[in-house]
Design an enzyme around this catalytic site. Sequence first.
Site, PDB file in Angstrom:
ATOM      1  N   ARG A   1       4.101  -2.175  -9.294  1.00 44.05           N
ATOM      2  CA  ARG A   1       5.224  -2.900  -9.892  1.00 44.05           C
ATOM      3  C   ARG A   1       4.688  -4.061 -10.702  1.00 44.05           C
ATOM      4  NH1 ARG A   1       9.326  -0.290 -10.463  1.00 44.05           N
ATOM      5  NH2 ARG A   1      10.635  -2.128 -10.580  1.00 44.05           N
TER       6      ARG A   1
ATOM      7  N   ASN B   1      -6.043  -8.935  -7.714  1.00 41.18           N
ATOM      8  CA  ASN B   1      -5.741  -7.522  -7.974  1.00 41.18           C
ATOM      9  C   ASN B   1      -7.046  -6.772  -8.194  1.00 41.18           C
ATOM     10  OD1 ASN B   1      -4.148  -5.180  -8.724  1.00 41.18           O
ATOM     11  ND2 ASN B   1      -4.696  -5.607 -10.853  1.00 41.18           N
TER      12      ASN B   1
ATOM     13  N   HIS C   1      -8.568  -3.499 -10.323  1.00 41.41           N
ATOM     14  CA  HIS C   1      -8.251  -2.594 -11.431  1.00 41.41           C
ATOM     15  C   HIS C   1      -9.429  -1.637 -11.613  1.00 41.41           C
ATOM     16  CE1 HIS C   1      -6.476  -1.169 -15.109  1.00 41.41           C
ATOM     17  NE2 HIS C   1      -7.630  -1.308 -15.714  1.00 41.41           N
TER      18      HIS C   1
ATOM     19  N   GLU D   1     -15.032   0.114  -5.673  1.00 41.09           N
ATOM     20  CA  GLU D   1     -13.810  -0.706  -5.510  1.00 41.09           C
ATOM     21  C   GLU D   1     -13.760  -1.290  -4.100  1.00 41.09           C
ATOM     22  OE1 GLU D   1      -9.947   0.730  -6.683  1.00 41.09           O
ATOM     23  OE2 GLU D   1     -10.792   2.051  -8.200  1.00 41.09           O
TER      24      GLU D   1
HETATM   25  C1  GRF Z   1      -7.153   2.060  -7.168  1.00 40.39           C
HETATM   26  O1  GRF Z   1      -7.947   2.798  -8.060  1.00 40.39           O
HETATM   27  C2  GRF Z   1      -6.905   0.683  -7.695  1.00 40.39           C
HETATM   28  O2  GRF Z   1      -7.962   0.177  -8.435  1.00 40.39           O
HETATM   29  C3  GRF Z   1      -5.713   0.901  -8.598  1.00 40.39           C
HETATM   30  O3  GRF Z   1      -4.926   1.844  -7.915  1.00 40.39           O
HETATM   31  C4  GRF Z   1      -5.747   2.630  -7.057  1.00 40.39           C
HETATM   32  C5  GRF Z   1      -5.185   2.503  -5.687  1.00 40.39           C
HETATM   33  O4  GRF Z   1      -5.865   3.296  -4.759  1.00 40.39           O
HETATM   34  N1  GRF Z   1      -5.074  -0.350  -8.893  1.00 40.39           N
HETATM   35  P1  GRF Z   1      -5.684   3.028  -3.216  1.00 40.39           P
HETATM   36  O5  GRF Z   1      -4.174   3.078  -2.937  1.00 40.39           O
HETATM   37  O6  GRF Z   1      -6.272   1.697  -2.896  1.00 40.39           O
HETATM   38  O7  GRF Z   1      -6.399   4.150  -2.535  1.00 40.39           O
END
Ligand code: GRF
Length: 199
Positions: free
Chosen positions: A93, A109, A111, A176
């Site tokens: 959102r 956040n 990304h 990530e």
């Molecule tokens: C991740 O790739 C994050 O960077 C992006 O959305 C995806 C979410 O994946 N914003 P998860 O729900 O954390 O597995």
Amino acid sequence: MRKRTAILISGRGSNMSALIDAAKAPDYPAEIALVVSNNPDAPGLARAREAGITTAAIDHRPFGKDRAGFETALQSILDAHGIELVCLAGFMRLLTAEFVAKWQGRMINIHPALLPAFKGLDTHARAIAAGAKTHGATVHFVVPEMDSGPIIAQAAVPVLADDTPERLAARVIVVEHKIYAAALRAVAEGRNRVEEEPD
Ligand code: GRF
């Protein structure tokens, strides 16, 4: 005191799980006190509950175009749980400038691209289509403009010749999870702060 942290999700919540796991370390400076989803069916909600975390769902749909109404409900649940830091983790959102301002310097956040490249959606397919040799992920402070704001952490991965968006995504998600846990640690310890520009 560990910082009371909420994670906002919309989907599977693998970054959320990585933060929950990282916060199990006794010296971790953030405590995951709440997981909130705008999607009551988000698989991440069940994963959070299994990990013993308090969860809440605020379905955005009954609010229609009333973003402020949705955010008032969100703010009151964050207040009720004494939340000090917010992590967006696959939260789909857009937030209003007013809400973002309230959380300035306290909301981050992740990304799936090396910002400022590839803001927005479908980052992996777009990186491949652009012929990028390197791709990755970024954790940043949230500002009103989407996928912008001061960068806290980044990690790069190679784009391979035969990559599909799915294969590349699988390589990116591994980094990530690492950088998000490291970035939340840095923010909770006050090592990464947003300060006003001097006049
Ligand atoms: C991740 O790739 C994050 O960077 C992006 O959305 C995806 C979410 O994946 N914003 P998860 O729900 O954390 O597995």
